[in-house]
Design a protein around this motif. Structure first.
Motif, mmCIF file in Angstrom:
data_model
loop_
_atom_site.group_PDB
_atom_site.id
_atom_site.type_symbol
_atom_site.label_atom_id
_atom_site.label_comp_id
_atom_site.label_asym_id
_atom_site.label_seq_id
_atom_site.Cartn_x
_atom_site.Cartn_y
_atom_site.Cartn_z
ATOM 1 N N TRP A 297 0.924 -1.239 0.142
ATOM 2 C CA TRP A 297 -0.072 0.143 0.038
ATOM 3 C C TRP A 297 0.967 1.235 -0.019
ATOM 4 O O TRP A 297 0.832 2.156 -0.781
ATOM 5 N N SER A 298 1.970 1.217 0.638
ATOM 6 C CA SER A 298 2.969 2.481 0.809
ATOM 7 C C SER A 298 3.265 2.525 -0.631
ATOM 8 O O SER A 298 3.570 3.702 -1.019
ATOM 9 N N TYR A 300 2.460 1.853 -3.338
ATOM 10 C CA TYR A 300 1.147 2.300 -4.359
ATOM 11 C C TYR A 300 0.953 3.915 -4.256
ATOM 12 O O TYR A 300 1.010 4.376 -5.162
ATOM 13 N N PHE A 301 0.894 4.235 -2.830
ATOM 14 C CA PHE A 301 0.505 5.619 -2.705
ATOM 15 C C PHE A 301 1.820 6.415 -2.960
ATOM 16 O O PHE A 301 1.616 7.449 -3.381
ATOM 17 N N ASP A 305 1.770 9.763 -5.557
ATOM 18 C CA ASP A 305 2.093 10.773 -5.026
ATOM 19 C C ASP A 305 3.533 11.233 -6.161
ATOM 20 O O ASP A 305 3.596 12.496 -6.228
ATOM 21 N N LEU A 352 -5.681 3.263 5.073
ATOM 22 C CA LEU A 352 -5.231 4.162 3.748
ATOM 23 C C LEU A 352 -4.887 5.500 4.373
ATOM 24 O O LEU A 352 -3.834 6.267 3.921
ATOM 25 N N THR A 356 -1.084 7.035 3.812
ATOM 26 C CA THR A 356 -0.902 8.301 3.102
ATOM 27 C C THR A 356 -0.345 9.319 4.192
ATOM 28 O O THR A 356 0.473 10.047 3.560
ATOM 29 N N THR A 360 3.329 9.945 2.274
ATOM 30 C CA THR A 360 2.986 10.820 1.169
ATOM 31 C C THR A 360 2.479 12.102 1.615
ATOM 32 O O THR A 360 2.281 12.363 2.523
ATOM 33 N N LEU A 362 -0.287 13.072 0.403
ATOM 34 C CA LEU A 362 -1.917 12.812 -0.146
ATOM 35 C C LEU A 362 -2.668 12.824 1.105
ATOM 36 O O LEU A 362 -2.306 11.971 2.271
ATOM 37 N N PHE A 428 -8.341 12.291 -2.912
ATOM 38 C CA PHE A 428 -6.981 12.511 -2.462
ATOM 39 C C PHE A 428 -6.504 13.790 -2.847
ATOM 40 O O PHE A 428 -6.487 13.976 -4.134
#
Length: 433
Positions: A297-298, A300-301, A305, A352, A356, A360, A362, A428
């Motif tokens: 997940w990290s 992905y975001f 970003d 999530l 984020t 990030t 976001l 986001f």
């Protein structure tokens, strides 16, 4: 193009042999006691041989009790699903029965056993971990089954995600967070209601609105599907770079984009999201994060970003689950993983937000929840699938596959109908330049 079914009519590993042995006998007896204790207090009717258990409601018939409890005792919920595939049990209103169970999911198993979860549940196999080497095969397992198979139960938009029906929105506060919730659809699958294609179009258009897609917008789509979102973004005057790992979807999506007249505005690539380069004003993704895996997940975001232009926005539609259940099940190998989505795992909104915030720039700026709409969508898909029995058989899929697919659609519908699962559109935006 029609592909050869990924599972042959004669090879269903693990289903031909019923678990046996002393340990299995013991676990089967324990499973029977736990199952009876659970359903005894629920509004269902379970016919287990001569015994009838439950408070009355959607009916389950256990045809082969020995097999049923051996499978459940040996493999838990995977065994429960496999016992359905073999016909060891059945339910006329499968979705209704599973919805009752889903509503009680956190409480079906005694507390003492839940504390020992790590001891007896199976962990996902290493080949399901969504590395750049594994992800292609995980995606192909499901999405490259056959374009013609998906055509038989999806609407003409070929949208394989929750529709958004024309209902009112209410603003609620949950866990200190304000967000919009769509009221349930009026009119179910069997009594008409809004056409599914119309509701699917609304879903896509709202997500494009949230991401700020207009004339001249440079759009990155992560997860092409069969091209509907890319076509609609191009219709607004945007240019679209869409990435997918499904060869079947890419081929048909390119055909649909060309037929719609937008081949010069839409580029579709067979590419892992982690390898995308460039800068985009909007990033959109519909129910793809479920295939990312919590370990990534990290990544992905962070990728989003990195690719998002200053002032850009991100629109993601995601299936979510409660945070506590997510934490409890993140290392669990499930029936869905084994038969439908290898490597798949559902996030919580809180997870999530935490990812984020930590990794990030976001932040979630808008959130719409419409889980009841997914229950309606899945019911329509299942009805269409069952009505297309002869077409499915003609494509080379056997009776066990049909039971598997029916169970998958109704198992999923139960999650949303009970409120155990939700689907959300999350917007986001950046908090810093």
């Amino acid at each position: 193009m029609t592909t050869t079914p990924a599972r042959s009519a004669t090879r269903w590993p693990g289903l031909d042999t019923v678990p046996s042995g002393v340990r299995t006998e013991v676990s089967a007896r324990i499973a029977r006691k736990i199952f009876h204790a659970a359903v005894r207090r629920l509004p269902v009717t379970v016919r287990d041989g001569a015994e009838v258990v439950g408070l009355g409601g959607p009916e389950m018939v256990v045809h082969r009790p020995d097999e049923f409890y051996r499978r459940v005792g040996s493999d838990g919920l995977i065994g429960f699903g496999e016992a359905y595939l073999t016909g060891a049990w059945d339910a006329e209103d499968l979705g209704g029965f599973l919805t009752v169970l889903a509503a009680e999911m956190p409480r079906l198993v005694p507390g003492w056993m839940q504390k020992l979860r790590a001891v007896y549940v199976k962990r996902p196999p290493s080949m399901h971990r969504n590395t750049t080497d594994n992800t292609r095969d995980n995606i192909a397992h499901h999405y490259d089954l056959s374009n013609d198979l998906f055509r038989v139960f999806l609407d003409e938009t070929l949208s394989y995600s929750s529709a958004l029906f024309d209902t009112s929105l209410t603003r609620v506060v949950a866990d200190g967070r304000r967000h919009l919730v769509a009221t349930p659809p009026e009119g179910g699958a069997e009594d008409g209601g809004e056409p599914l294609a119309q509701a699917q179009a609304r879903k896509v258009e709202r997500l494009l609105d949230q991401a700020g897609v207009t004339e001249g917008t440079r759009v990155l789509e992560i997860g092409t599907g069969w091209g509907e979102l890319a076509i609609r973004a191009a219709r607004r005057g945007a240019t679209v770079h869409s990435v997918t790992l499904s060869r079947e979807q890419l081929e048909l999506a390119e055909q649909r984009v060309a037929a719609a007249g937008y081949a010069d505005q839409v580029d579709i690539a067979l590419c892992d999201y982690r390898l995308v380069e460039g800068e985009f004003d909007a990033v959109v993704s519909v129910e793809m994060i479920e295939a990312v895996g919590h370990e990534y997940w990290s990544t992905y975001f962070q990728t989003i970003d990195r690719l998002l232009a200053p002032g850009g926005r991100v629109g993601i539609q995601a299936i979510t689950m409660p945070h506590d259940r997510m934490l409890a099940t993140r290392h669990t190998y499930t029936w869905i993983n084994k038969y439908i989505f290898p490597g798949g795992f559902l996030p919580s909104v809180r997870a999530l937000e935490e990812v984020t915030a930590a990794d990030t720039s976001l932040r979630i700026s808008d959130r719409l929840s419409f889980g009841t709409h997914y229950a309606d969508t899945l019911e329509r898909w299942d009805l269409a699938f069952r009505e297309a029995h002869e077409q499915v058989a003609a494509l080379g899929f056997d009776a066990t596959f049909e039971r598997m697919w029916h169970f998958y659609l109704e198992y999923s519908r139960a999650g949303f109908a009970s409120g155990y699962l939700d689907v959300q559109q999350l917007t986001f935006e950046r908090t810093r330049a």
